[in-house]
Design an enzyme around this catalytic site. Structure first.
Site, short mmCIF file in Angstrom:
data_model
loop_
_atom_site.label_atom_id
_atom_site.label_comp_id
_atom_site.label_asym_id
_atom_site.label_seq_id
_atom_site.Cartn_x
_atom_site.Cartn_y
_atom_site.Cartn_z
CG ASP A 30 35.30 38.80 28.39
OD1 ASP A 30 35.57 37.64 28.71
OD2 ASP A 30 35.62 39.80 29.09
CG ASN A 86 41.29 30.35 30.97
OD1 ASN A 86 42.21 29.94 30.28
ND2 ASN A 86 40.86 31.60 30.91
CB VAL A 95 33.52 33.31 35.87
CG1 VAL A 95 32.04 33.05 36.07
CG2 VAL A 95 33.82 34.81 35.93
CG HIS A 99 33.76 30.80 30.93
ND1 HIS A 99 33.79 30.47 32.27
CD2 HIS A 99 34.91 31.47 30.68
CE1 HIS A 99 34.91 30.93 32.82
NE2 HIS A 99 35.61 31.54 31.87
CB ILE A 100 33.77 27.99 25.03
CG1 ILE A 100 33.39 26.59 25.55
CG2 ILE A 100 34.79 27.90 23.89
CD1 ILE A 100 32.62 25.74 24.53
CG HIS A 101 37.60 32.82 27.08
ND1 HIS A 101 37.52 34.11 27.59
CD2 HIS A 101 37.78 32.01 28.16
CE1 HIS A 101 37.64 34.07 28.91
NE2 HIS A 101 37.80 32.80 29.28
P1 5GP Z 1 38.01 33.13 32.99
O1 5GP Z 1 39.29 33.79 33.42
O2 5GP Z 1 37.19 32.63 34.17
O3 5GP Z 1 38.22 32.08 31.93
O4 5GP Z 1 37.20 34.24 32.23
C1 5GP Z 1 36.16 34.97 32.81
C2 5GP Z 1 35.81 36.06 31.82
O5 5GP Z 1 34.59 36.64 32.24
C3 5GP Z 1 36.85 37.18 31.74
O6 5GP Z 1 37.34 37.28 30.40
C4 5GP Z 1 36.09 38.43 32.18
O7 5GP Z 1 36.43 39.59 31.44
C5 5GP Z 1 34.63 38.01 31.94
N1 5GP Z 1 33.68 38.65 32.83
C6 5GP Z 1 33.80 38.81 34.18
N2 5GP Z 1 32.72 39.43 34.68
C7 5GP Z 1 31.89 39.68 33.63
C8 5GP Z 1 30.61 40.30 33.52
O8 5GP Z 1 29.99 40.75 34.50
N3 5GP Z 1 30.07 40.38 32.27
C9 5GP Z 1 30.72 39.91 31.17
N4 5GP Z 1 30.09 40.05 29.98
N5 5GP Z 1 31.92 39.30 31.24
C10 5GP Z 1 32.50 39.19 32.45
#
Ligand code: 5GP
Ligand code: ZN
Length: 112
Positions: A30, A86, A95, A99-101
């Protein structure tokens, strides 16, 4: 999905720090880590969120979940890790490519 950030990462149009990949998924760091280890596991197929999952995705999601413990161990998370998905704006999804954090180590947020 030409305007999807994670599809661009999959296509290497946007650089990322990949730690694992296979024919169905990739895992990368991330860009704004919320814990000592903070990875994102994504399917190569563009799926918007859990809401869009179909029965045809069962094997893909099973495969992804089964890789996570192995990847966590490779990152030094021998004592365990946290996964977060999320879903939708109300769930904090920013995004819209499933995706799985995968988080662990020091400074892990929430659910203590
Ligand atoms: P969400 O809130 O959609 O579950 O998480 C999206 C995640 O994508 C966030 O933790 C954010 O930091 C990460 N993220 C956003 N843009 C980029 C990027 O360009 N590259 C990487 N590696 N992570 C990203
Ligand atoms: Zn996508």
């Amino acid at each position: 999905m030409s305007d999807c950030l994670f599809c661009k990462i999959l296509a290497d149009e946007i650089p990322s720090d990949r730690v694992y990949e296979d024919e169905q998924m990739i895992v990368f760091k991330d860009i704004n880590p919320k814990a000592e280890v903070h990875l994102l596991a994504i399917p190569r197929e563009h799926i918007v969120s859990l809401t869009e999952l179909e029965p045809q995705h069962d094997a893909l999601l099973g495969h992804m979940l089964r890789q996570l413990p192995k990847i966590a161990r490779q990152q030094g998370l021998d004592e365990g890790f946290r996964t977060i998905i999320n879903t939708g704006e109300g769930g904090g999804q920013i995004v819209f490519h499933l995706h799985i954090h995968l988080m662990g180590g020091r400074n892990m947020p929430g659910f203590e």
